[in-house]
Design an enzyme around this catalytic site. Structure first.
Site, PDB file in Angstrom:
ATOM      1  N   GLU A 181      -4.463   8.102  -2.948  1.00  0.00           N
ATOM      2  CA  GLU A 181      -4.922   6.815  -2.420  1.00  0.00           C
ATOM      3  C   GLU A 181      -5.248   5.831  -3.544  1.00  0.00           C
ATOM      4  O   GLU A 181      -5.167   4.622  -3.356  1.00  0.00           O
ATOM      5  CB  GLU A 181      -6.129   7.054  -1.511  1.00  0.00           C
ATOM      6  CG  GLU A 181      -6.487   5.897  -0.610  1.00  0.00           C
ATOM      7  CD  GLU A 181      -5.473   5.603   0.494  1.00  0.00           C
ATOM      8  OE1 GLU A 181      -4.534   6.396   0.685  1.00  0.00           O
ATOM      9  OE2 GLU A 181      -5.640   4.566   1.162  1.00  0.00           O
ATOM     10  N   HIS A 240       1.872   4.744  -2.697  1.00  0.00           N
ATOM     11  CA  HIS A 240       2.030   6.179  -2.405  1.00  0.00           C
ATOM     12  C   HIS A 240       3.444   6.630  -2.789  1.00  0.00           C
ATOM     13  O   HIS A 240       3.639   7.690  -3.379  1.00  0.00           O
ATOM     14  CB  HIS A 240       1.822   6.445  -0.910  1.00  0.00           C
ATOM     15  CG  HIS A 240       0.396   6.395  -0.464  1.00  0.00           C
ATOM     16  ND1 HIS A 240      -0.582   7.196  -1.011  1.00  0.00           N
ATOM     17  CD2 HIS A 240      -0.224   5.655   0.500  1.00  0.00           C
ATOM     18  CE1 HIS A 240      -1.744   6.954  -0.393  1.00  0.00           C
ATOM     19  NE2 HIS A 240      -1.559   6.027   0.517  1.00  0.00           N
ATOM     20  N   HIS A 284       0.830  -1.211   0.000  1.00  0.00           N
ATOM     21  CA  HIS A 284       0.000   0.000   0.000  1.00  0.00           C
ATOM     22  C   HIS A 284       0.869   1.268   0.000  1.00  0.00           C
ATOM     23  O   HIS A 284       0.737   2.139  -0.861  1.00  0.00           O
ATOM     24  CB  HIS A 284      -0.918  -0.006   1.235  1.00  0.00           C
ATOM     25  CG  HIS A 284      -1.782   1.208   1.359  1.00  0.00           C
ATOM     26  ND1 HIS A 284      -3.103   1.225   0.960  1.00  0.00           N
ATOM     27  CD2 HIS A 284      -1.522   2.458   1.818  1.00  0.00           C
ATOM     28  CE1 HIS A 284      -3.602   2.431   1.169  1.00  0.00           C
ATOM     29  NE2 HIS A 284      -2.672   3.201   1.707  1.00  0.00           N
ATOM     30  N   GLU A 285       1.778   1.336   0.964  1.00  0.00           N
ATOM     31  CA  GLU A 285       2.610   2.538   1.066  1.00  0.00           C
ATOM     32  C   GLU A 285       3.532   2.665  -0.140  1.00  0.00           C
ATOM     33  O   GLU A 285       3.878   3.773  -0.559  1.00  0.00           O
ATOM     34  CB  GLU A 285       3.406   2.535   2.376  1.00  0.00           C
ATOM     35  CG  GLU A 285       2.540   2.522   3.649  1.00  0.00           C
ATOM     36  CD  GLU A 285       1.460   3.598   3.713  1.00  0.00           C
ATOM     37  OE1 GLU A 285       1.677   4.698   3.171  1.00  0.00           O
ATOM     38  OE2 GLU A 285       0.390   3.323   4.298  1.00  0.00           O
TER      39      GLU A 285
HETATM   40 MG    MG Z   1      -2.959   5.357   2.119  1.00  0.00          MG
END
Ligand code: MG
Length: 504
Positions: free
Chosen positions: A298, A272, A268-269
């Site tokens: 996101e 980003h 997830h990160e």
């Molecule tokens: Mg996030």
């Protein structure tokens, strides 16, 4: 005019340098700072917020913007400037106008309260006692309302707060999107609840942290994260922050008996981080080198975490490697069982641990409560009960204490009211982008299956990352997909995926 523009860009560069410095202090606070340092850190951060505010709202800035033809009605300035410069002016002047409306004492009070309140929230959550946090939340809400009144809004004070995180979005537009999403998700959760549940017990065995981290670092590297320009560390809540244009910090957290937490936090990160590292050189250390909205940001993390990272082809590639690393834990597990296990859907209390079907319902809950708090329809003292009732209404479960209910998230404690909707927008944008990527690349599943992520990252770079904040979220979405945000892509993606997993 050229000279004024040049001067504005110089001011902008300095603002970015100060912001990155502040981000570094924030990163440190969440990772390695000793707890005793919290009070002075709050003052350091408040000082930097004040300096940023002074810099940005200096009357000189106003005159320079004016010299470039900018007014509140014409944020992009003079027609003769090139489009890149006009995009710069739009982004910069929006922040200028917003910030000049907020008096400095309010900025400093907000920043100071945010740090203290965050520290108090940690204590309150530890003791699972909302009453310890309630006076701070009240203060945050009062300051937020004051801020909204100063900034101004047309329909709802929440508009002014939301705009900080999702520029150009409105309360009404979010309400509209969520009102169609909510019944669809609730229906999907019902269908899944009526089907045979999948087994995920093998994910709850003991997975030593050291191996989890080693595996995570390999995946990060494969996905294209550049360790020469970034780091991976541990924090209570995973996050990503840019402490420089060539310095992107990711964090995750590991749980020995919950394999999903560490690895999906990392993926997830990473999403980003890839966005932050994908801004081109010609907008580096400028206000344009930012995600254009948190919803778009996101979308990048959700795409990598869920659409790619929780897909069958992804694990066709990684499952044999994972099995080599954890032969005992995964002894009797095959690929299909593993795939179903990591995609288990089950209503649960904690947002950050939620599966991708129930997740947006956690967000809708927070959005509805924030609106009620800001408009004054809901009193702070009644919040825990309102939270618990809404959990029951949306997910059919009821928290037994504040720690697993109203106290679970850090956001309100640091003053981020209006932030939560961007998480759900991320799911929606992500599914829409991925649909377009598939149309244009064709063989995305084959690429993933071969562990070849470069072409996928290339598509994201070309259609999203390289533009930073040059386009608004809506413009970017139209350019990349041919239409504005349309929740149908996310609904279809979820319906198809979970129909095949659960067989309803
Ligand atoms: Mg996030």
């Amino acid at each position: 005019m050229k000279k004024s523009l040049q001067k504005l860009k110089e001011i902008d560069t300095e603002l970015q340098l100060i912001s990155h410095t502040s981000a570094l202090l924030g990163w440190d606070q969440e990772t390695y700072m000793p707890r005793g340092a919290v009070e002075e850190r709050a003052r350091q951060q408040a000082l930097l917020s004040g300096i940023l505010h002074d810099y940005l709202t200096d009357t000189k800035v106003g005159s320079l913007l004016e010299a470039c033809g900018v007014s509140e009605e014409n944020l992009k300035g003079d027609n003769n400037l090139d489009e890149r410069d006009r995009a710069f002016l739009r982004k910069f002047s929006r922040e200028y106008f917003r910030e000049t409306k907020i008096p400095k004492d309010l900025v400093v009070a907000f920043s100071e309260e945010a740090s203290l309140s965050q520290a108090q929230w940690i204590e309150a959550r530890k003791k699972s006692d909302f009453s310890l946090f309630a006076p701070h939340l009240q203060k945050i809400l009062d300051l937020s309302r004051e801020k909204a009144e100063k900034i101004g809004y047309t329909d709802h004070p929440y508009d002014a707060l939301l705009d900080e995180f999702e520029p150009f979005a409105t309360t009404a537009s979010i309400k509209k999107i969520f009102s169609s999403l909510k019944p669809e998700l609730m229906d999907l959760v019902r269908k899944i609840a009526g089907s045979k549940q999948v087994d995920d017990s093998f994910l709850l065995k003991n997975y030593p942290v050291r191996e989890q981290e080693a595996f995570g670092r390999t995946v990060l590297q494969d996905l294209g994260f550049d360790f020469n320009r970034g780091r991976l560390d541990v924090s209570a809540h995973p996050f990503t922050t840019s402490t420089g244009s060539d310095d992107v910090r990711l964090t995750t957290r590991y749980q020995e008996n919950q394999f999903r937490t560490g690895i999906f936090g990392i993926i997830h990160e990473c999403g980003h981080g890839l966005y932050e590292l994908g801004f081109p050189d010609d907008i580096k250390v400028s206000i344009l080198a930012e995600g254009t909205s948190l919803g778009i940001h996101e979308s990048q993390s959700r795409t990598w975490e869920n659409i790619i990272g929780r897909s069958l082809p992804f694990w066709e590639y990684y499952f044999p490697k994972l099995k080599d690393m954890f032969p005992n834990q995964l002894r009797d597990v095959n690929l299909e069982q593993f795939y179903k296990g990591i995609n288990k859907v089950e209503p649960s209390m904690i947002r950050v641990d939620a599966d991708e079907v129930t997740y947006p319902l956690h967000i809708i809950l927070r959005f509805e409560l924030e609106l009620a708090l800001i408009s004054g329809e809901l009193a702070v003292k009644d919040l825990p009960e309102a939270w618990n009732s809404k959990m029951e209404e949306l997910l059919g479960i009821r928290p037994e204490n504040d720690a697993e209910g109203v106290l679970q998230d850090v956001h309100w404690s640091f003053g981020a009211i209006g932030y939560f909707p961007t998480y759900a927008l991320g799911n929606l944008y992500g599914a829409q982008f991925f649909n377009s990527m598939k149309k244009s690349l064709g063989n995305v599943d084959d690429l993933i299956k071969q562990g070849d992520f470069g072409i996928i990252l290339g598509w994201l770079r070309e259609n999203i990352h390289q533009y930073g904040s040059i386009f608004t979220a809506e413009e970017l979405c139209i350019n990349a997909t041919g239409e504005p945000l349309n929740p149908v892509y996310c609904s279809k993606y979820l319906e198809n995926k979970y129909r095949s997993i659960y067989g309803f």
